[in-house]
Write a protein that holds these residues in place. Structure first.
Motif, PDB file in Angstrom:
ATOM      1  N   GLY A 290       0.837  -1.211   0.000  1.00 43.16           N
ATOM      2  CA  GLY A 290       0.000   0.000   0.000  1.00 43.16           C
ATOM      3  C   GLY A 290       0.865   1.251   0.000  1.00 43.16           C
ATOM      4  N   LEU A 291       1.929   1.210   0.777  1.00 38.71           N
ATOM      5  CA  LEU A 291       2.837   2.356   0.836  1.00 38.71           C
ATOM      6  C   LEU A 291       3.573   2.519  -0.505  1.00 38.71           C
ATOM      7  N   ALA A 292       3.989   1.387  -1.095  1.00 37.33           N
ATOM      8  CA  ALA A 292       4.659   1.448  -2.401  1.00 37.33           C
ATOM      9  C   ALA A 292       3.719   2.071  -3.435  1.00 37.33           C
ATOM     10  N   THR A 293       2.432   1.738  -3.358  1.00 40.42           N
ATOM     11  CA  THR A 293       1.442   2.279  -4.295  1.00 40.42           C
ATOM     12  C   THR A 293       1.330   3.790  -4.122  1.00 40.42           C
ATOM     13  N   ALA A 294       1.303   4.221  -2.849  1.00 43.97           N
ATOM     14  CA  ALA A 294       1.196   5.668  -2.578  1.00 43.97           C
ATOM     15  C   ALA A 294       2.413   6.421  -3.104  1.00 43.97           C
ATOM     16  N   LEU A 295       3.579   5.747  -3.098  1.00 45.71           N
ATOM     17  CA  LEU A 295       4.831   6.416  -3.472  1.00 45.71           C
ATOM     18  C   LEU A 295       5.118   6.390  -4.975  1.00 45.71           C
ATOM     19  N   LEU A 296       4.309   5.610  -5.701  1.00 49.31           N
ATOM     20  CA  LEU A 296       4.621   5.278  -7.095  1.00 49.31           C
ATOM     21  C   LEU A 296       4.972   6.489  -7.964  1.00 49.31           C
ATOM     22  N   ALA A 297       4.168   7.531  -7.901  1.00 55.13           N
ATOM     23  CA  ALA A 297       4.412   8.689  -8.789  1.00 55.13           C
ATOM     24  C   ALA A 297       5.266   9.760  -8.089  1.00 55.13           C
ATOM     25  N   ASN A 298       5.989   9.337  -7.036  1.00 51.27           N
ATOM     26  CA  ASN A 298       6.933  10.216  -6.349  1.00 51.27           C
ATOM     27  C   ASN A 298       6.297  11.519  -5.852  1.00 51.27           C
ATOM     28  N   PRO A 299       5.203  11.411  -5.082  1.00 50.70           N
ATOM     29  CA  PRO A 299       4.501  12.630  -4.644  1.00 50.70           C
ATOM     30  C   PRO A 299       5.238  13.336  -3.502  1.00 50.70           C
ATOM     31  N   ASP A 300       4.861  14.598  -3.275  1.00 52.85           N
ATOM     32  CA  ASP A 300       5.438  15.356  -2.156  1.00 52.85           C
ATOM     33  C   ASP A 300       4.561  15.256  -0.906  1.00 52.85           C
ATOM     34  N   ILE A 301       3.369  14.690  -1.089  1.00 52.89           N
ATOM     35  CA  ILE A 301       2.430  14.605   0.038  1.00 52.89           C
ATOM     36  C   ILE A 301       1.909  13.169   0.144  1.00 52.89           C
ATOM     37  N   LEU A 302       1.904  12.652   1.360  1.00 54.05           N
ATOM     38  CA  LEU A 302       1.313  11.326   1.597  1.00 54.05           C
ATOM     39  C   LEU A 302       0.149  11.468   2.573  1.00 54.05           C
ATOM     40  N   ILE A 303      -0.977  10.841   2.223  1.00 59.20           N
ATOM     41  CA  ILE A 303      -2.140  10.821   3.105  1.00 59.20           C
ATOM     42  C   ILE A 303      -2.428   9.349   3.395  1.00 59.20           C
ATOM     43  N   LEU A 304      -2.251   8.957   4.649  1.00 52.23           N
ATOM     44  CA  LEU A 304      -2.242   7.529   4.982  1.00 52.23           C
ATOM     45  C   LEU A 304      -3.250   7.238   6.088  1.00 52.23           C
ATOM     46  N   ASP A 305      -4.241   6.397   5.764  1.00 49.98           N
ATOM     47  CA  ASP A 305      -5.260   6.030   6.759  1.00 49.98           C
ATOM     48  C   ASP A 305      -4.839   4.705   7.392  1.00 49.98           C
ATOM     49  N   GLU A 306      -4.470   4.747   8.638  1.00 49.84           N
ATOM     50  CA  GLU A 306      -4.074   3.560   9.411  1.00 49.84           C
ATOM     51  C   GLU A 306      -2.932   2.760   8.763  1.00 49.84           C
ATOM     52  N   PRO A 307      -1.811   3.413   8.420  1.00 47.62           N
ATOM     53  CA  PRO A 307      -0.754   2.660   7.722  1.00 47.62           C
ATOM     54  C   PRO A 307      -0.044   1.633   8.583  1.00 47.62           C
ATOM     55  N   ILE A 308      -0.143   1.765   9.929  1.00 50.70           N
ATOM     56  CA  ILE A 308       0.586   0.795  10.755  1.00 50.70           C
ATOM     57  C   ILE A 308      -0.328  -0.250  11.386  1.00 50.70           C
ATOM     58  N   ASN A 309      -1.596  -0.215  10.991  1.00 51.30           N
ATOM     59  CA  ASN A 309      -2.553  -1.189  11.513  1.00 51.30           C
ATOM     60  C   ASN A 309      -2.068  -2.615  11.281  1.00 51.30           C
ATOM     61  N   GLY A 310      -1.952  -3.381  12.330  1.00 52.53           N
ATOM     62  CA  GLY A 310      -1.619  -4.795  12.170  1.00 52.53           C
ATOM     63  C   GLY A 310      -0.161  -5.088  11.897  1.00 52.53           C
ATOM     64  N   LEU A 311       0.695  -4.076  11.887  1.00 60.71           N
ATOM     65  CA  LEU A 311       2.111  -4.349  11.633  1.00 60.71           C
ATOM     66  C   LEU A 311       2.801  -4.851  12.906  1.00 60.71           C
ATOM     67  N   ASP A 312       3.843  -5.664  12.709  1.00 57.33           N
ATOM     68  CA  ASP A 312       4.640  -6.100  13.869  1.00 57.33           C
ATOM     69  C   ASP A 312       5.623  -4.976  14.242  1.00 57.33           C
ATOM     70  N   PRO A 313       6.279  -5.090  15.412  1.00 54.49           N
ATOM     71  CA  PRO A 313       7.142  -3.990  15.866  1.00 54.49           C
ATOM     72  C   PRO A 313       8.195  -3.584  14.840  1.00 54.49           C
ATOM     73  N   GLU A 314       8.749  -4.566  14.137  1.00 53.72           N
ATOM     74  CA  GLU A 314       9.776  -4.243  13.125  1.00 53.72           C
ATOM     75  C   GLU A 314       9.151  -3.431  11.986  1.00 53.72           C
ATOM     76  N   GLY A 315       7.936  -3.832  11.597  1.00 51.26           N
ATOM     77  CA  GLY A 315       7.234  -3.128  10.514  1.00 51.26           C
ATOM     78  C   GLY A 315       6.869  -1.706  10.924  1.00 51.26           C
TER      79      GLY A 315
END
Ligand SMILES: Nc1ncnc2c1ncn2[C@@H]1O[C@H](COP(=O)(O)OP(=O)(O)OP(=O)(O)O)[C@@H](O)[C@H]1O
Length: 236
Positions: free
Chosen positions: A138-163
């Motif tokens: 999901g993060l790679a998709t958001a970054l695809l066109a190299n934007p200057d702004i990221l809007i992220l809804d719950e990007p760390i939901n369910g990630l382990d501590p390393e993630g």
């Protein structure tokens, strides 16, 4: 910069956002917190032009999403919990498909997979990805066109501590280049380590809007600040 100005949204006469105003500045990660149903995702959907508001404005670099031109992905990248990739596509195919829609070549797709640590899994089907891998995609998709702004809804939901640590370091490096991040999360102690500025919302109203360092100096934690702010509102 993201500017939310006097935003008001109702669904079937139920007020979801009431006179909401705040800014997410360049060079900063702004965190948006609030309980389930407090209006965070609605605000983000309005910002991304997926919903209309009855009053007020939600602007990206001074413009509504619909005014960002033919390729808004170059200006703003987004991650919505509700948008899931097609399960039988591979990670690479997913990015390639989106890349074709926003004028991005296959090398940039590979580069983004590399950026989020998914190079080795690029030919694996998304249905076989772990939750953490899906979040990275999901993060790679958001970054695809190299934007200057990221809007992220719950990007760390369910990630382990390393993630979680990886996302934190990644976003901090992103804003250190003068870029902007607005993210929602329920993990208040993680946000303390991640964001530069916190906006708290409750029942569709802003209850906190302050720099992290000021909040921690005054209250010691985001949790304490949030619940103190709610007590204050109850007394109004
Ligand atoms: N399309 C819709 N039609 C009617 N009501 C809606 C719609 N979308 C959201 N709502 C309502 O608006 C309110 C805010 O929802 P929203 O999803 O913005 O909250 P949230 O803060 O993102 O919650 P969560 O933390 O659970 O994701 C909820 O009461 C929800 O039921």
């Amino acid at each position: 910069m993201i500017t939310i100005q006097k935003l008001h949204k109702e669904y079937n006469n139920k007020i979801v956002l009431q006179n909401v105003s705040f800014k997410a500045k360049k060079g900063e990660i702004t965190g948006l917190i609030g309980p389930n149903g407090s209006g965070k995702s609605t605000l983000i959907r309005i910002l991304l032009g997926l919903e209309n508001s009855q009053m007020g404005m939600a602007l990206i670099d001074g413009k509504k999403y619909s005014q960002l031109g033919d390729n808004p992905f170059c200006i703003v990248g987004s991650f919505l919990d509700s948008c899931q990739p097609y399960p039988t596509r591979t990670g690479f195919q997913h990015l390639r498909w989106i890349g074709l829609a926003c004028g991005v070549d296959s090398n940039r797709c590979k580069e983004c997979l590399e950026l989020v640590g998914l190079s080795e899994a690029k030919n694996k089907k998304v249905k076989d990805y772990s939750l953490g891998m899906k979040q990275r995609l999901g993060l790679a998709t958001a970054l695809l066109a190299n934007p200057d702004i990221l809007i992220l809804d719950e990007p760390i939901n369910g990630l382990d501590p390393e993630g979680i640590r990886w996302v934190r370091n990644f976003l901090q490096a992103f804003v250190n280049e003068g870029k902007t991040v607005l993210m929602t999360s329920h993990y208040m102690s993680e946000l303390e380590l991640t964001v530069d500025h916190l906006v708290g919302i409750s029942n569709g109203k802003i209850v906190i809007d302050a720099p992290t360092k000021d909040i921690l100096k005054q209250f010691g934690s985001f949790e304490e600040a949030y619940f103190k702010a709610l007590e204050g509102k109850e007394g109004e």
